[in-house]
Design an enzyme around this catalytic site. Structure first.
Site, PDB file in Angstrom:
ATOM      1  N   GLY A  31      98.641  69.844  26.306  1.00 54.71           N
ATOM      2  CA  GLY A  31      97.768  70.900  25.425  1.00 54.71           C
ATOM      3  C   GLY A  31      99.029  71.022  25.027  1.00 54.71           C
ATOM      4  N   GLU A  78     103.668  67.842  20.161  1.00 56.30           N
ATOM      5  CA  GLU A  78     102.905  67.831  18.766  1.00 56.30           C
ATOM      6  C   GLU A  78     103.544  68.551  17.352  1.00 56.30           C
ATOM      7  OE1 GLU A  78      99.918  65.510  18.507  1.00 56.30           O
ATOM      8  OE2 GLU A  78      99.356  64.938  20.078  1.00 56.30           O
TER       9      GLU A  78
END
Length: 222
Positions: A31, A78
């Site tokens: 995450g 990301e």
């Protein structure tokens, strides 16, 4: 941006990073989350479990150029997904990317998450879906950016969930609600045929003054 504002954003990121871990929305170093302040975003560093990140370790990135402030750490892999999202929709104040187990399980068997209960209708609305794409690539970043104006929550097939909000609180609550929605759907489907709210029922919830007040309050508070 003044240092006090930056310090407050870094503290808020730490707060919601711990909430994400405590609620089982990620495991290990999975995450990544970010918050925006003007033309800057503050993003989790690569290789850290979210609860391990200290206030000064959130990576400052210039949104227009993608330039990273050098503090000796790399931004999350990301980073492009967050950058492209903020560029595509300037009123986004935060992005939360997690790996909620029920959301991932849902994407293994379904694509369209129906709206089933009032909080889902009021706080989230429609949830978009992106078929599996290799994580950390510009393909995934482009796909997410293409959806941020359609929905505040995006299921990533075989991968996880991205939510956006005007602040971290709103984006985090949307993550919780979508994960609960996926859990409810899977439980209902195991027992029978899920019956979602109708379009009129969803519209009626959106029209409630009490829900409008709650949404406004959610967007203002941290």
């Amino acid at each position: 941006m003044d240092q006090d504002n930056a310090r407050g954003i870094r503290q808020e990121l730490c707060k919601y990073a711990r909430k994400i871990v405590d609620n089982g929305l990620v495991v290990g170093p999975g995450g990544n989350i970010s918050a925006r302040a003007g033309d800057k975003m503050y993003l989790s560093p690569s290789g850290f479990a979210l609860e391990e990140i200290g206030p000064e370790q959130w990576i400052e990135v210039d949104i227009p150029t993608g330039q990273v402030t050098d503090i000796g750490l790399r931004p999350s892999s990301e980073v492009l997904m967050h950058l492209y999202g903020y560029r595509q929709k300037p009123d986004i104040g935060a992005m939360v990317h997690t790996h909620p187990p029920n959301c991932i399980a849902f994407t293994l068997i379904e694509r369209e998450l129906p709206i089933m209960f009032p909080d889902q209708a009021a706080l989230v609305g429609r949830t978009a879906y992106i078929p599996y794409l290799i994580p950390t690539t510009d393909l995934l970043a482009d796909a997410v950016a293409a959806k941020v104006n359609e929905a505040s929550s995006i299921l990533l097939g075989n991968h996880g969930l991205v939510t956006t909000g005007r602040n971290l609180r709103e984006a985090y609550y949307r993550t919780q609600v979508v994960e609960e929605s996926a859990k409810i759907y899977l439980s209902a489907r195991a027992a029978g045929t899920p019956v979602p709210l109708t379009a009129q029922e969803v519209a009626d919830i959106a029209a409630l003054e009490s829900e409008d007040y709650r949404i406004q309050l959610l967007q203002k508070m941290k």
